[in-house]
Write an enzyme that holds these catalytic residues in place. Structure first.
Site, short mmCIF file in Angstrom:
data_model
loop_
_atom_site.label_atom_id
_atom_site.label_comp_id
_atom_site.label_asym_id
_atom_site.label_seq_id
_atom_site.Cartn_x
_atom_site.Cartn_y
_atom_site.Cartn_z
N CYS A 80 42.81 33.43 44.42
CA CYS A 80 41.62 32.48 44.49
C CYS A 80 42.26 31.18 43.67
CB CYS A 80 40.34 32.63 43.80
SG CYS A 80 39.26 31.48 43.75
N CYS A 411 39.77 12.36 33.36
CA CYS A 411 39.75 13.72 33.75
C CYS A 411 41.15 14.06 34.62
CB CYS A 411 38.52 14.20 34.84
SG CYS A 411 38.43 13.24 36.07
#
Length: 453
Positions: A80, A411
């Protein structure tokens, strides 16, 4: 060295974002290989050359890294793409991120600056208050899946039935929605052919309130009665509480979650979250830090960096739902926030009123255009731009105010590094840099820089 050649080597270090560096002695050069962990021995194929640098695609991990001392705690790791570093201890993850930030900042900053390391997230797992899950299949023509993309794939979707980045309530909702559409044989939207119905499941959950918004995102190509799904969701036994179930129509060709039309199937189109004693109303698309407990650490850091702002006007640019502005307002003369997402601005102004804050206002629009309309002049500026940083024209306008202090929250540290060049050319000096790990187990980290004029 040619495309298609296969090599083996050890990842010496990982640079942001997720770029493993492998030295190939017989070629006397480094190759960048993504999706690895420092210390892993990997086998990879050369798949491209970018500006003279070789890049390889990971084929297999031949030997685990000495840093991998933990067992995976979810069923789809490491395939994943949601998590990267589950098998490393949290301390080692933070140490690695610290090195990444330090290397980037040392290169980007002119002169001396104080680097204050990485602050931990109060929660390592179950911290995300927002998740965008995709509909798809795990392999071509396989059964319907709902979850996260496989590492390195834009098509294959793994069902994230036990995702550890989110609260267990979200996993239960995901399984309920997946089962509902599987039973009815409803198909997902195929990006290349532009046909199909199911696109995304956007879930938002207040970490402190437990309030949840369920947003089903589909195309308008089919019509389905979603009443039974609504009933199934409301009958789930959850720790928190669903306060709204929405059906969002999105016919955009690009693979982004957006709304052409939003229908409320049940309840309301917002939920509340608490941060540092303040209430925040959050709508489906308004920006809010995805880690609520981590955001408290982040905003305390911003408050510390900004210092004494009594009798000062603060501009909070790219303000989202106005969290930073409202945290600063009680100790400032006034705060003016600017944000391009209109529904976020509506929520921000409503939040300020709800929290009894009268010296705070938020304006909807593009920062570049709105700054021309504001008559007030700032004493201090706080910047919290999207991932790609600030457009040079907007940044030039921001710098023209010549304020004494700017606090930049990023970010994406490479965007910050790029913007620092222009800011330093305008006469600003980087004083302090720190980071808050808002995104445990992933490649990302929130970086805060204090600049003075």
């Amino acid at each position: 060295m040619k495309k298609g050649q296969i090599f083996e080597g050890t990842i010496e270090r990982v640079d942001f974002p997720n770029k493993g560096l492998v030295y190939i002695s017989e070629e006397d050069r480094y190759v960048t290989v993504k999706n690895g962990i420092p210390g892993q021995k990997v086998r990879f194929v050369i798949n491209k050359f970018k500006r003279g640098n070789a890049e390889g695609r990971l084929l297999e991990v031949v030997e685990k890294s000495p840093l991998e001392t933990r067992k995976p705690i979810c069923s789809i790791f490491p395939e994943c793409g949601g998590c990267m570093y589950q098998t490393m201890t949290y301390e080692e993850q933070m140490k690695m991120k610290e090195g990444q930030i330090r290397r980037l900042m040392d290169e980007a900053v002119n002169g001396e600056y104080l680097f204050e390391g990485v602050k931990a997230s109060p929660k390592e797992f179950g911290y995300r208050n927002k998740m965008e899950f995709s509909f798809g299949d795990e392999y071509k023509d396989g059964p319907l899946s709902l979850g996260l993309h496989k590492k390195g794939s834009t098509y294959d979707v793994l069902t994230a039935s036990d995702c550890k980045l989110v609260h267990e309530d979200m996993n239960q909702i995901l399984l309920c929605v997946l089962e509902y559409f599987r039973e009815r044989g409803v198909g997902y939207y195929k990006k290349m052919q532009h046909i199909g119905y199911l696109r995304h499941l956007l879930l938002r959950r207040g970490d402190t309130t437990g309030e949840m918004l369920v947003n089903l995102v589909t195309t308008s190509q089919e019509e389905h009665d979603l009443t039974p799904l609504t009933e199934k969701l409301l009958s789930l036994s959850l720790e928190g509480k669903i306060v709204g179930i929405l059906h969002i129509i999105n016919d955009s060709l690009s693979d982004v979650v957006r709304s052409d039309e939003t229908r409320i199937l049940w309840g309301q189109d917002y939920f509340y979250e608490k941060l540092l004693g303040l209430d925040f109303k959050i709508t489906p698309f308004s920006f809010f830090q995805p880690n609520s407990k981590g955001a408290e650490v982040l905003y305390k850091t911003v408050r510390d960096y900004i210092g004494n702002i009594r009798d000062m006007t603060v501009f909070d640019l790219f303000s989202g739902t106005g969290t930073i502005g409202q945290v600063l307002a009680p100790v400032a003369k006034q705060v003016i926030g600017v944000e391009i997402v209109e529904e976020a601005v509506e929520a921000a102004n409503e939040n300020a009123a709800r929290n009894g804050i009268s010296n705070c206002k938020f304006i909807a629009g593009d920062v570049f255009q709105v700054l021309d309309q504001i008559t007030e002049k700032p004493d201090v500026i706080v910047l919290d731009p999207p991932r790609d940083g600030i457009h040079p024209k907007a940044l030039s306008k921001i710098l023209s105010y010549g304020v004494d202090k700017i606090v930049y929250i990023s970010c994406k540290m490479t965007s910050l590094a790029r913007d620092l060049e222009m800011m330093q050319m305008a006469g600003y000096r980087v004083e302090r840099v720190t980071a808050v790990d808002q995104f445990c187990e992933t490649v990302h980290c929130e970086v805060v820089a204090l600049l003075t004029f």
